[in-house]
Design an enzyme around this catalytic site. Sequence first.
Site, PDB file in Angstrom:
ATOM      1  N   GLY A 294      44.654  36.484   9.633  1.00 53.01           N
ATOM      2  CA  GLY A 294      44.089  35.598   8.610  1.00 53.01           C
ATOM      3  C   GLY A 294      43.867  34.236   9.244  1.00 53.01           C
ATOM      4  NE  ARG A 295      44.300  30.746   4.796  1.00 51.89           N
ATOM      5  CZ  ARG A 295      44.260  31.189   3.537  1.00 51.89           C
ATOM      6  NH1 ARG A 295      43.171  31.054   2.813  1.00 51.89           N
ATOM      7  NH2 ARG A 295      45.322  31.740   2.989  1.00 51.89           N
ATOM      8  CB  ILE A 296      48.112  30.829  10.494  1.00 53.49           C
ATOM      9  CG1 ILE A 296      48.065  29.790   9.358  1.00 53.49           C
ATOM     10  CG2 ILE A 296      49.058  30.366  11.598  1.00 53.49           C
ATOM     11  CD1 ILE A 296      49.366  29.619   8.577  1.00 53.49           C
TER      12      ILE A 296
ATOM     13  CD  GLU B 266      63.122  29.112   5.045  1.00 55.66           C
ATOM     14  OE1 GLU B 266      62.617  28.138   4.457  1.00 55.66           O
ATOM     15  OE2 GLU B 266      62.479  29.887   5.743  1.00 55.66           O
TER      16      GLU B 266
ATOM     17  CG  HIS C 128      59.962  26.536   6.449  1.00 56.45           C
ATOM     18  ND1 HIS C 128      60.125  27.463   5.457  1.00 56.45           N
ATOM     19  CD2 HIS C 128      58.614  26.451   6.644  1.00 56.45           C
ATOM     20  CE1 HIS C 128      58.957  27.905   5.045  1.00 56.45           C
ATOM     21  NE2 HIS C 128      58.017  27.301   5.760  1.00 56.45           N
TER      22      HIS C 128
ATOM     23  CB  ALA D 122      55.181  25.897  11.455  1.00 54.87           C
TER      24      ALA D 122
ATOM     25  CB  THR E 159      55.286  30.289  12.279  1.00 53.88           C
ATOM     26  OG1 THR E 159      54.122  31.076  12.543  1.00 53.88           O
ATOM     27  CG2 THR E 159      55.770  29.612  13.539  1.00 53.88           C
ATOM     28  CB  SER E 160      54.941  34.777   8.703  1.00 58.12           C
ATOM     29  OG  SER E 160      56.010  35.685   8.854  1.00 58.12           O
ATOM     30  NE  ARG E 161      56.775  31.441   2.678  1.00 52.33           N
ATOM     31  CZ  ARG E 161      56.079  30.412   3.166  1.00 52.33           C
ATOM     32  NH1 ARG E 161      56.149  30.127   4.462  1.00 52.33           N
ATOM     33  NH2 ARG E 161      55.341  29.665   2.373  1.00 52.33           N
TER      34      ARG E 161
HETATM   35  P1  NAD Z   1      46.129  34.432   5.305  1.00 49.43           P
HETATM   36  O1  NAD Z   1      46.232  35.044   3.963  1.00 49.43           O
HETATM   37  O2  NAD Z   1      44.871  33.745   5.713  1.00 49.43           O
HETATM   38  O3  NAD Z   1      46.440  35.536   6.438  1.00 49.43           O
HETATM   39  C1  NAD Z   1      47.429  36.495   6.321  1.00 49.43           C
HETATM   40  C2  NAD Z   1      46.895  37.788   6.934  1.00 49.43           C
HETATM   41  O4  NAD Z   1      47.972  38.730   6.991  1.00 49.43           O
HETATM   42  C3  NAD Z   1      45.774  38.421   6.131  1.00 49.43           C
HETATM   43  O5  NAD Z   1      44.624  38.606   6.940  1.00 49.43           O
HETATM   44  C4  NAD Z   1      46.339  39.751   5.696  1.00 49.43           C
HETATM   45  O6  NAD Z   1      45.381  40.803   5.666  1.00 49.43           O
HETATM   46  C5  NAD Z   1      47.377  40.000   6.774  1.00 49.43           C
HETATM   47  N1  NAD Z   1      48.377  41.002   6.395  1.00 49.43           N
HETATM   48  C6  NAD Z   1      48.792  41.347   5.156  1.00 49.43           C
HETATM   49  N2  NAD Z   1      49.697  42.353   5.245  1.00 49.43           N
HETATM   50  C7  NAD Z   1      49.853  42.622   6.555  1.00 49.43           C
HETATM   51  C8  NAD Z   1      50.633  43.553   7.283  1.00 49.43           C
HETATM   52  N3  NAD Z   1      51.444  44.415   6.666  1.00 49.43           N
HETATM   53  N4  NAD Z   1      50.543  43.557   8.620  1.00 49.43           N
HETATM   54  C9  NAD Z   1      49.722  42.687   9.269  1.00 49.43           C
HETATM   55  N5  NAD Z   1      48.938  41.811   8.628  1.00 49.43           N
HETATM   56  C10 NAD Z   1      49.013  41.767   7.300  1.00 49.43           C
HETATM   57  O7  NAD Z   1      47.361  33.428   5.387  1.00 49.43           O
HETATM   58  P2  NAD Z   1      47.572  32.225   6.424  1.00 49.43           P
HETATM   59  O8  NAD Z   1      46.998  30.961   5.883  1.00 49.43           O
HETATM   60  O9  NAD Z   1      47.167  32.667   7.781  1.00 49.43           O
HETATM   61  O10 NAD Z   1      49.172  32.090   6.326  1.00 49.43           O
HETATM   62  C11 NAD Z   1      50.007  33.188   6.663  1.00 49.43           C
HETATM   63  C12 NAD Z   1      51.415  32.936   6.196  1.00 49.43           C
HETATM   64  O11 NAD Z   1      52.035  31.980   7.050  1.00 49.43           O
HETATM   65  C13 NAD Z   1      51.538  32.300   4.798  1.00 49.43           C
HETATM   66  O12 NAD Z   1      51.495  33.279   3.784  1.00 49.43           O
HETATM   67  C14 NAD Z   1      52.871  31.622   4.852  1.00 49.43           C
HETATM   68  O13 NAD Z   1      53.861  32.492   4.361  1.00 49.43           O
HETATM   69  C15 NAD Z   1      53.099  31.374   6.339  1.00 49.43           C
HETATM   70  N6  NAD Z   1      53.107  29.933   6.684  1.00 49.43           N
HETATM   71  C16 NAD Z   1      54.240  29.363   7.196  1.00 49.43           C
HETATM   72  C17 NAD Z   1      54.254  28.033   7.549  1.00 49.43           C
HETATM   73  C18 NAD Z   1      55.480  27.385   8.114  1.00 49.43           C
HETATM   74  O14 NAD Z   1      55.676  26.200   7.882  1.00 49.43           O
HETATM   75  N7  NAD Z   1      56.289  28.086   8.876  1.00 49.43           N
HETATM   76  C19 NAD Z   1      53.106  27.242   7.389  1.00 49.43           C
HETATM   77  C20 NAD Z   1      51.961  27.854   6.884  1.00 49.43           C
HETATM   78  C21 NAD Z   1      51.968  29.197   6.539  1.00 49.43           C
END
Ligand code: NAD
Length: 397
Positions: free
Chosen positions: A188-190, A323, A345, A347, A292-294
């Site tokens: 996705g975006r990140i 957390e 947390h 990032a 860095t996800s959850r």
């Molecule tokens: P996004 O929705 O653009 O991208 C997430 C991607 O994950 C999507 O393309 C989705 O299809 C894919 N996905 C879903 N299920 C999956 C699976 N089982 N296996 C592999 N891929 C799968 O979201 P984003 O903006 O890229 O952000 C991603 C996550 O990062 C957020 O949901 C948030 O939890 C986390 N985040 C953490 C911080 C931090 O401070 N650590 C900061 C920003 C975001």
Amino acid sequence: MDEAKSVVGGEDRSAHPQDFHARAIEKIMTAKFRVFATCDIGEAIQVLRDRGYQVEIYPNPEAPPKSLIVEKVRSGVHGLITTLRDPIDAEVFEAGKGTLKAVAQIAVGFDNINRADANRFKIPFTNTADVLTEATAEFAFFMMGMLARRMWSAEHLTRENRWGYWHPFLPFLGDEVTGKTIAIIGTGRIGLAMIKKCAGFDMNMLCYDPAYENHDYVKAIQETMDLRHARGISRDRNWIKYVPFEQALREADFVSVHVPLLREGESKTPTFHLFNEQTLRMMKPAAFLVNTSRGPVVDESALAKSLRENWIAGAALDVYEREPLPADSLLRDPAIADRCRLMPHFASAARITRLSTDPNQGMAGRCVQGLIDVLERNYGGDVARMPYVVNKEAFNK
Ligand code: NAD
């Protein structure tokens, strides 16, 4: 300054500028919205106050108790500003029946908000996607480098006056990132921003995403890497491709996770404990995990075991199952400290990313604009057209 612009963000204001100006002023005069913010989000709050909103901010840095959020909502606030640590569910929506109009989350992840409940009560909630994408990706990249090159151990050596000599391999060596293979889990975006950064370090990339494969982006990255090679900028011709999950884990030197937290029942491909004993064992013993996800995407007890027993070489984490990280967390085991980086947390914790009042740059700016859109009925009041609303499905006509 273009006053109308700052007032009616999101509306087509080109047709009759004077009408827009009048409507904008009318909006300010009539805006008597009450908002409760579960945390301070800096100057962006003033954007709301300047428009006549009454905003109360929970003053402590810790999360308010849920009972207080419910109490504030019951007292009749129209908008709630929340963060990822606030549980927002039916109890909150029930308390706000008839008055609560919007929840504006200052984060891109929204696993703390019960989407089904929000939809049932028809409450739109917004997030702050995009503006934290680059900051989060670069932090993931820096964590990866810090882990692989053992910078934490190296700095301790200096600070603790144990740096006794220069030696070809003592007291330890790290691993290069350049030229290695990384698995990007979630494109996705990140994830895509991380790919862009890894391309700059001549890395090869194995991508996995069950729901969204961006082949155009991958093709463009391949073309830039080909050009760098052809022009002598990169020694080797690096590559990028989509592969199945198992292959990504088995072949990568680094695995970086960029998925949302999706629990059983929330998705066909849930991500809760996606990294567990079975999947961690698929990784190479020399490989590193970066998350860095959850937190709940990784089973922490399995991860601690994998580090203690050397199934993998190391992990860098920014997020945790609980957390702040509890004092008795297995991840704090001193025996794995040199292979386990633990960030708080952090990032997206960069100045402009967090606090800019510009909705195109800062989480705070995007958060208040999301709230304004809903409360002031921008986009003709059509919630499904509001760019920062997440649960549009509840409002599609
Ligand atoms: P996004 O929705 O653009 O991208 C997430 C991607 O994950 C999507 O393309 C989705 O299809 C894919 N996905 C879903 N299920 C999956 C699976 N089982 N296996 C592999 N891929 C799968 O979201 P984003 O903006 O890229 O952000 C991603 C996550 O990062 C957020 O949901 C948030 O939890 C986390 N985040 C953490 C911080 C931090 O401070 N650590 C900061 C920003 C975001």
